[in-house]
Design an enzyme around this catalytic site. Structure first.
Site, mmCIF file in Angstrom:
data_model
loop_
_atom_site.group_PDB
_atom_site.id
_atom_site.type_symbol
_atom_site.label_atom_id
_atom_site.label_comp_id
_atom_site.label_asym_id
_atom_site.label_seq_id
_atom_site.Cartn_x
_atom_site.Cartn_y
_atom_site.Cartn_z
ATOM 1 N N SER A 208 0.830 -1.203 0.000
ATOM 2 C CA SER A 208 0.000 0.000 0.000
ATOM 3 C C SER A 208 0.869 1.259 0.000
ATOM 4 O O SER A 208 1.664 1.463 -0.900
ATOM 5 C CB SER A 208 -0.965 -0.047 1.194
ATOM 6 O OG SER A 208 -1.974 0.917 1.086
ATOM 7 N N ASP A 371 -9.799 -3.907 -4.993
ATOM 8 C CA ASP A 371 -8.899 -2.906 -4.435
ATOM 9 C C ASP A 371 -8.991 -1.644 -5.283
ATOM 10 O O ASP A 371 -8.825 -1.701 -6.510
ATOM 11 C CB ASP A 371 -7.468 -3.447 -4.437
ATOM 12 C CG ASP A 371 -6.446 -2.478 -3.860
ATOM 13 O OD1 ASP A 371 -6.863 -1.451 -3.282
ATOM 14 O OD2 ASP A 371 -5.243 -2.759 -3.992
ATOM 15 N N HIS A 401 -7.490 -5.596 -0.936
ATOM 16 C CA HIS A 401 -6.439 -4.783 -0.350
ATOM 17 C C HIS A 401 -6.192 -5.187 1.107
ATOM 18 O O HIS A 401 -7.120 -5.435 1.864
ATOM 19 C CB HIS A 401 -6.841 -3.303 -0.403
ATOM 20 C CG HIS A 401 -5.712 -2.373 -0.116
ATOM 21 N ND1 HIS A 401 -4.813 -1.977 -1.084
ATOM 22 C CD2 HIS A 401 -5.303 -1.776 1.032
ATOM 23 C CE1 HIS A 401 -3.923 -1.165 -0.546
ATOM 24 N NE2 HIS A 401 -4.195 -1.042 0.735
#
Length: 434
Positions: A208, A371, A401
């Site tokens: 991320s 995501d 995610h």
């Protein structure tokens, strides 16, 4: 007889209480139930687990954060809740039969260090530096202890380091980036003497926002011609740009996943703006404007068009919109545009905006279907390949995610960890031969 009649009342009352409790539980379960996208996760076991995990996250942090009176409350509640939940699913003891572990500071930056109890048994004398995610605002080495300890054992290198870089809004860009670079330099300078590390065999990886920092670090080292070169980069569902919060994957989220406790457009806007030094606590309307791309001026829009060619995405990604899911009307905010323009066009802040991606380290790009960041990861992988960078793009059609944080609960996350290990250790073995 009278006594006998009296003795029957308690069981009847208890039975009535059980019925009421049962009805209450059923009502709560019904109110919390939200159908997940059909393809999210693959196995029956994973689907059952996600129907437990997602409501728990929604009830513990998502709903409370949404009723917070301001952005600070939302952020601190989310930090505290996720820190607590991570401890419940993480290791119980600060001991591992295979690893020596310590938390210390290197050049002023807090790090969590893992190294084998017996160096002679390691497959590689390389090192892995891991940078956690959390939108530059959330996360720490403690929250990631479960996944980083597991990775450290799986990778079988001389050293595995997890960085506790400073977070926004307390520390804005580029503070966190500079912290990570300090740790990298410390490993290069001290890894050989302290752990027997070959500084030519360092892989940086992050998920991320951590993936953003990995991409920025590798780009900056190439720009400065720093030596030794990074051996490889692992980008796990990375956050790479803020010029378009209406990509196909963002729009898919709004249509199919809004209200679920997974990374959402509004949270990305809040966190990324905080990283850029925007006071979204005083101006929550800025975050709302950003979700419509109201923060993007003409210069940033032009660079976005040059860097993000959506025709390069797989047709299945484009089909997600079904031809009917149009972008939200832009709500322009000139004050926000003026502040954000230097950030949106700065590759250190948004690595996808770097025009030249040649001569970067070999890359593993991991993206997930469910995501909001899916499209930008796929585009970056495509552009790396076009620039001649050895790149493997692995896309998990059933993934979402932050799924690696649930590697103890989900088969798909364990599968991804195996894939990451295989790519990383193959790169290390190639370096051994060379």
């Amino acid at each position: 007889m009278g006594d006998a009649k009296k003795s029957q009342k308690p069981p009847l009352m208890a039975g009535g209480t059980m019925v009421r409790v049962g009805l209450l539980v059923a009502l709560v379960a019904f109110s919390l139930y939200r159908p997940l996208p059909e393809k999210m996760t693959k196995s029956t076991i994973d689907k059952v687990a996600m129907h437990i995990i997602e409501p728990v996250l929604r009830l513990s942090y998502y709903y409370p954060s949404r009723i917070c009176p301001n952005a600070y409350c939302m952020m601190y509640w989310t930090r505290g809740t996720l820190n607590t939940l991570s401890k419940l699913i993480g290791p119980l003891f600060d001991y591992d039969a295979n690893l020596l572990m310590e938390t210390t500071h290197w050049d002023g930056v807090k790090v969590r260090v893992y190294h084998p109890r017996n160096n002679a048994t390691t497959e590689s004398d390389g090192a892995i530096i891991f940078i956690h995610g959390g939108g530059f605002v959330l996360g720490n080495t403690e929250m990631y202890e479960s996944v980083t300890r597991t990775m450290a054992k799986m990778m079988d290198t001389r050293l595995f380091v997890s960085i506790d870089y400073r977070l926004a809004p307390e520390t804005i860009f580029p503070g966190g980036l500079e912290d990570c670079e300090k740790v990298l330099e410390y490993v290069i300078d001290n890894g050989p003497s302290m752990y027997g590390v070959d500084p030519r065999k360092i892989v940086v990886m992050g998920d991320s926002a951590g993936g953003n920092l990995v991409a920025a670090i590798t780009q900056r080292r190439r720009e400065s011609k720093a030596l030794p070169k990074i051996l490889g980069q692992v980008l796990l569902y990375p956050l790479l740009q803020m010029s378009d919060l209406q990509t196909y994957s963002y729009r898919y989220f709004r249509r199919e996943m809004d209200g679920l406790a997974v990374v959402d457009p509004l949270s990305v806007a809040y966190y990324y703006l905080w990283y850029a030094g925007v006071d979204v606590n005083a101006h929550p309307e800025f975050a709302l404007a950003a979700t419509t791309n109201g923060h993007v001026d003409a210069e940033a829009r032009k660079m976005r068009e040059e860097s993000m060619d959506y025709s390069m995405l797989p047709l299945s990604f484009l089909d997600d919109a079904n031809g009917t899911d149009l972008p939200q009307p832009v709500q322009p905010n000139k004050e926000l545009m003026a502040h954000m323009s230097p950030f949106l066009t700065n590759p250190d802040f948004a690595p996808l905006m770097r025009r030249d991606l040649s001569n970067l380290p070999p890359a593993l790009m991991v993206t997930c279907e469910f995501d909001v960041l899916r499209d930008e990861g796929a585009l970056y992988a495509h552009r790396l390949k076009e620039a001649g960078v050895r790149t493997q793009w692995t896309h998990y059609e059933h993934g979402f995610h932050a799924m690696l944080n649930f590697h103890n609960e989900l088969e798909i996350a364990r599968e991804a960890l195996d894939d990451i290990k295989e790519w990383t250790m193959a790169l290390m073995r190639d370096a051994q031969v060379e």
